[in-house]
Design an enzyme around this catalytic site. Structure first.
Site, PDB file in Angstrom:
ATOM      1  N   LEU A   7       0.847  -1.197   0.000  1.00 26.80           N
ATOM      2  CA  LEU A   7       0.000   0.000   0.000  1.00 26.80           C
ATOM      3  C   LEU A   7       0.879   1.243   0.000  1.00 26.80           C
ATOM      4  CD1 LEU A   7      -2.658  -1.127   2.651  1.00 26.80           C
ATOM      5  CD2 LEU A   7      -2.558  -1.615   0.200  1.00 26.80           C
ATOM      6  N   ARG A  14       1.594  15.187   6.353  1.00 30.70           N
ATOM      7  CA  ARG A  14       2.452  15.637   7.443  1.00 30.70           C
ATOM      8  C   ARG A  14       3.905  15.772   7.008  1.00 30.70           C
ATOM      9  NH1 ARG A  14       1.067  11.577  12.140  1.00 30.70           N
ATOM     10  NH2 ARG A  14       2.882  12.588  13.076  1.00 30.70           N
ATOM     11  N   THR A  78      -7.322   1.826   4.358  1.00 32.21           N
ATOM     12  CA  THR A  78      -6.433   0.727   3.991  1.00 32.21           C
ATOM     13  C   THR A  78      -7.199  -0.494   3.492  1.00 32.21           C
ATOM     14  OG1 THR A  78      -6.406   0.062   6.329  1.00 32.21           O
ATOM     15  CG2 THR A  78      -4.581   1.445   5.539  1.00 32.21           C
ATOM     16  N   LYS A 363      38.393  18.321 -13.012  1.00 30.55           N
ATOM     17  CA  LYS A 363      37.126  18.012 -13.674  1.00 30.55           C
ATOM     18  C   LYS A 363      37.394  17.420 -15.045  1.00 30.55           C
ATOM     19  CE  LYS A 363      35.008  20.540 -16.371  1.00 30.55           C
ATOM     20  NZ  LYS A 363      34.765  20.592 -17.859  1.00 30.55           N
TER      21      LYS A 363
END
Length: 468
Positions: A7, A14, A78, A363
């Site tokens: 699920l 939140r 659920t 680099k």
């Protein structure tokens, strides 16, 4: 073979984020991936992933040929989410006539897992499924020091589920119970879907919870066993940023514990971050403040000193990374040394025994074996031959405002301090550039290149200026 329903439909309000909760990273990976790997490790295939908020983003980020995607368009609890998985499971052969059914009747045990509880282990799920196969189903429970607002699990003497009591409905004796529902289940399908169809929601939101069906099964006489987790942290879910930090810390602790068991020295584990995708061979030493991320691979005998930060780096045997160096997408040969305060960017390749010192940035450059760039230099888009020395203040001037150009330097060459190498340019082997030179043309082998104005001393000039 068994299946799993994961699920991942929650909005995660939140978390205060536009990113779907299932994709928030812990231990260097989206939390959902940890749950999926645990299901795979427990032998689950197929895995039905129920998604809601951010469904398209989740499908794009989390891949797998064994995943069946189901969208829960309305967030109705659920139990409702699990019910959405029924058509996908039936199509996959997990209906009433599925081949290879185990246990009671023609039902098959299916794991039901939460996509925001990433600490569950594959071996735990295997034991949970084995427990369920002794009856109709099983739910994992955990003992916690402070259950708080979590529902209490009431067991019969023989370990079967009696009921789950919500805090608002619990009496003093029930509130004292420290056993809570972890959110991991092993239940029989398709019987589970029949129960979900018959159970009515018992809340003001009109949502159907999976626990309603599980409790109803136990009340009807079906044997639902309580499987107690050996490690209560496997029940930890993520609902906010504090939960995310706690779970991340635990995943990091697990990985470091495994590395130390394999022969890696980690002096202060609480001050080190090593993502699960990182591998470290034995006899390496990791000092405090080190962060190892992404696909970093570290061979035996390496030392990573305080504050080193590595991502997608490859280190051969015996490499030393001195304090506060950044190595991002670089490959380091055996015995190379980097730092302190050095930065290696993507595309960098250091040969065996090469040295990149303090405040040197490299680099997209290849430094051959034994090259030394000890301090205060920028090396970009360059190829440097074996044994060459790069002096302090050297810069490869690789960008003309529109395009990048390469600098090529031969073997055993000495680039004097403060040399500006204006690319594209080549400096031959065994050559020298004078300090402060600006090199714009090719330097042949075995040559001295001077590209600076001749010094003039105007004696008395400063005294005369002061007199004015």
């Amino acid at each position: 073979m068994r299946a799993a329903i994961v699920l991942a439909a929650g909005k995660g309000t939140r978390m205060r984020s536009a990113l779907p909760k299932a994709l928030h990273p812990v231990g260097g990976r989206p939390m959902l991936e940890w749950v999926l790997d645990a299901a795979r490790g427990a032998g689950c295939s197929p895995i039905v992933v129920v998604v809601g908020h951010g469904a398209e983003s989740i499908r794009e980020a989390v891949a797998g040929d064994d995943l069946l995607w189901v969208e829960q368009s309305e967030q109705l609890g659920t139990g409702h989410a699990v019910a959405q998985a029924e058509p996908a499971l039936r199509a996959a052969g997990f209906g009433a006539l599925g081949v290879g059914a185990v246990g009671v009747g023609e039902d098959r045990v299916v794991l039901v897992l939460s996509g925001d509880a990433p600490l569950v282990r594959a071996e735990t799920l295997e034991r949970l499924a084995a427990c369920a196969e002794q009856g109709w189903g099983a739910l994992a429970v955990a003992r916690v020091d402070d259950p708080g607002s979590l529902g209490r699990v009431i067991q019969e003497r023989d370990g079967r589920l009696a009921r789950i009591v919500e805090v608002a409905d619990a009496n003093t004796e029930e509130l004292a119970i420290d056993r809570v529902n972890s959110g991991h289940y092993a239940l029989r399908c398709p019987a589970l879907f029949g129960l979900l169809a018959r159970v009515a929601p018992h809340n003001a939101q009109g949502e159907l919870y999976l626990t309603d069906a599980v409790v109803a099964a136990a009340a009807s006489g079906l044997e639902v066993r309580c499987f107690e987790l050996g490690d209560a942290c496997e029940a930890w879910g993520i609902n906010d940023r504090a939960d995310q930090a706690r779970v991340h810390h635990e995943l990091n602790r697990r990985h470091l514990a495994a590395l130390m068991e394999q022969g890696v020295t980690v002096y202060e584990p609480d001050r080190v971050t090593v993502e699960a995708s990182v591998t470290i061979a034995s006899d390496c030493i990791v000092h405090p403040g080190v962060s190892l991320l992404g696909a970093t691979r570290i061979a035996s005998g390496c030392t990573l000193e305080a504050g080193a930060w590595l991502r997608d780096a490859v280190l051969a045997e015996g490499v030393t990374v001195l304090p506060y160096s950044v190595i991002d997408g670089a490959v380091l040969g055996a015995g190379a040394s980097v730092g302190p305060f050095a930065r290696l960017r993507p595309g960098t390749l250091l040969g065996a025994g090469a040295k990149v010192g303090n405040f040197v940035e490299v680099k997209a450059a290849t430094l051959g074996p034994g090259v030394r760039a000890s301090h205060l230099a920028y090396i970009g888009d360059a190829t440097i031959g074996a044994g060459t020395n790069i002096g302090a203040g050297v810069v490869t001037c690789n960008y003309d405002g529109e395009r990048k150009h390469r600098t090529e330097i031969g073997d055993n060459t000495f680039i004097g301090s403060d040399t500006m190498l204006v690319a594209p340019v080549k400096v031959g082997s065994r050559s020298i550039t004078g300090a402060g030179s600006v090199i714009t043309d090719e330097v042949p082998d075995d040559s001295l290149a001077l590209g600076r104005a001749r010094q003039r001393n105007l004696v008395g000039w400063s005294r005369r200026k002061r007199g004015k």
